[in-house]
Scaffold this active site. Sequence first.
Site, PDB file in Angstrom:
ATOM      1  N   ARG A  88       0.819  -1.217   0.000  1.00 45.17           N
ATOM      2  CA  ARG A  88       0.000   0.000   0.000  1.00 45.17           C
ATOM      3  C   ARG A  88       0.851   1.264   0.000  1.00 45.17           C
ATOM      4  O   ARG A  88       0.295   2.361   0.028  1.00 45.17           O
ATOM      5  CB  ARG A  88      -0.874   0.000   1.263  1.00 45.17           C
ATOM      6  CG  ARG A  88      -2.323  -0.397   1.038  1.00 45.17           C
ATOM      7  CD  ARG A  88      -2.998  -0.384   2.394  1.00 45.17           C
ATOM      8  NE  ARG A  88      -4.424  -0.189   2.341  1.00 45.17           N
ATOM      9  CZ  ARG A  88      -5.316  -1.175   2.355  1.00 45.17           C
ATOM     10  NH1 ARG A  88      -4.928  -2.425   2.369  1.00 45.17           N
ATOM     11  NH2 ARG A  88      -6.602  -0.904   2.371  1.00 45.17           N
ATOM     12  N   ARG A 172      -9.676   6.909   4.230  1.00 40.86           N
ATOM     13  CA  ARG A 172      -9.125   5.741   3.534  1.00 40.86           C
ATOM     14  C   ARG A 172      -8.881   6.067   2.060  1.00 40.86           C
ATOM     15  O   ARG A 172      -7.887   5.630   1.490  1.00 40.86           O
ATOM     16  CB  ARG A 172     -10.066   4.549   3.706  1.00 40.86           C
ATOM     17  CG  ARG A 172      -9.991   3.982   5.134  1.00 40.86           C
ATOM     18  CD  ARG A 172     -11.186   3.147   5.508  1.00 40.86           C
ATOM     19  NE  ARG A 172     -11.295   1.939   4.718  1.00 40.86           N
ATOM     20  CZ  ARG A 172     -12.399   1.188   4.663  1.00 40.86           C
ATOM     21  NH1 ARG A 172     -13.480   1.546   5.345  1.00 40.86           N
ATOM     22  NH2 ARG A 172     -12.410   0.095   3.950  1.00 40.86           N
TER      23      ARG A 172
HETATM   24  P1  ADP Z   1     -10.181  -2.384   2.084  1.00 39.82           P
HETATM   25  O1  ADP Z   1     -10.540  -3.805   1.733  1.00 39.82           O
HETATM   26  O2  ADP Z   1     -11.392  -1.569   2.337  1.00 39.82           O
HETATM   27  O3  ADP Z   1      -9.231  -1.789   1.105  1.00 39.82           O
HETATM   28  P2  ADP Z   1      -8.470  -3.534   4.101  1.00 39.82           P
HETATM   29  O4  ADP Z   1      -9.272  -4.582   4.749  1.00 39.82           O
HETATM   30  O5  ADP Z   1      -7.504  -3.955   3.049  1.00 39.82           O
HETATM   31  O6  ADP Z   1      -9.442  -2.426   3.494  1.00 39.82           O
HETATM   32  O7  ADP Z   1      -7.674  -2.707   5.185  1.00 39.82           O
HETATM   33  C1  ADP Z   1      -8.322  -2.180   6.329  1.00 39.82           C
HETATM   34  C2  ADP Z   1      -7.356  -1.281   7.074  1.00 39.82           C
HETATM   35  O8  ADP Z   1      -6.219  -2.067   7.512  1.00 39.82           O
HETATM   36  C3  ADP Z   1      -6.729  -0.146   6.266  1.00 39.82           C
HETATM   37  O9  ADP Z   1      -7.557   1.000   6.231  1.00 39.82           O
HETATM   38  C4  ADP Z   1      -5.413   0.109   7.033  1.00 39.82           C
HETATM   39  O10 ADP Z   1      -5.655   0.814   8.218  1.00 39.82           O
HETATM   40  C5  ADP Z   1      -5.008  -1.324   7.415  1.00 39.82           C
HETATM   41  N1  ADP Z   1      -4.130  -1.964   6.405  1.00 39.82           N
HETATM   42  C6  ADP Z   1      -4.410  -3.074   5.679  1.00 39.82           C
HETATM   43  N2  ADP Z   1      -3.381  -3.384   4.865  1.00 39.82           N
HETATM   44  C7  ADP Z   1      -2.425  -2.445   5.086  1.00 39.82           C
HETATM   45  C8  ADP Z   1      -1.130  -2.207   4.543  1.00 39.82           C
HETATM   46  N3  ADP Z   1      -0.603  -3.001   3.580  1.00 39.82           N
HETATM   47  N4  ADP Z   1      -0.432  -1.133   5.007  1.00 39.82           N
HETATM   48  C9  ADP Z   1      -0.939  -0.332   5.958  1.00 39.82           C
HETATM   49  N5  ADP Z   1      -2.141  -0.496   6.506  1.00 39.82           N
HETATM   50  C10 ADP Z   1      -2.898  -1.541   6.084  1.00 39.82           C
END
Ligand code: ADP
Length: 214
Positions: A88, A172
């Site tokens: 990310r 987000r």
């Molecule tokens: P979505 O499916 O809505 O994109 P995720 O379930 O992937 O959301 O992620 C939820 C939250 O977990 C993110 O908003 C962030 O806070 C954290 N997160 C998940 N993956 C990462 C990552 N690779 N780096 C930093 N934070 C992460």
Amino acid sequence: MNIILLGPPGAGKGTQAKRLETERGMIQLSTGDMLRAAVAAGTALGQKAKSIMEAGQLVPDDLMIGLISERLDQDDTKNGFILDGFPRTTAQAEALDVMLEKKGLKLDYVLQLVVDDAALTGRIVGRYTCAKCGKGYHDEFEKPAIDGVCDACGSTEFKRRADDNAETVMSRLEAYHGQTAPIIPYYKQAGKLKTVDGMAEIDEVTREIKAILG
Ligand code: ADP
Ligand code: ADP
Ligand code: ZN
């Protein structure tokens, strides 16, 4: 085959990853799911991540890189993995390249799900999952065949994520555009990037992905 599903929150990464799991025996590695499990279990990682996730911000790179590096060492990744929600940031993308090289693993494709920002809030606010088997649903776009009963396991209990609300969505999306989208040129340059029209219906997106993966 090893791939990354890239796209903003609500783009359909999880939905498509689950389909690839069933159809191809690949394994979904969702860092969001791993973090939510850590929060629920109250581990050290979970305690650090909880408030950051609730604010819609990104968990620090070093924690995420360590988490995914350990996960890739497990045997169930041998038939291919789907990275969902990682990398990310540019630092995560660079660290991933280094760890894959060290582990003797190869990345085949980065599939970018392209979705208009305007569609994402509705997708996220309407998202829910089966509390028992984790199957994903949507109030409008992916309802179970029988109201209130999970298609996959028959459970009648469902849950919604704490961060799936209109306020958190804004942070987000900001994090996606500011910190995640800059990795797109990185993969384009590496010749791995494929774009997929994420605005299409769920089945159509699945077909597009199949056409790319072969
Ligand atoms: P979505 O499916 O809505 O994109 P995720 O379930 O992937 O959301 O992620 C939820 C939250 O977990 C993110 O908003 C962030 O806070 C954290 N997160 C998940 N993956 C990462 C990552 N690779 N780096 C930093 N934070 C992460
Ligand atoms: P992500 O993992 O990228 O955050 P999800 O796969 O969880 O996104 O999808 C978010 C919500 O939108 C879910 O409720 C899902 O059922 C729904 N959804 C996924 N793909 C589509 C699509 N192509 N069209 C309409 N709704 C979709
Ligand atoms: Zn279920």
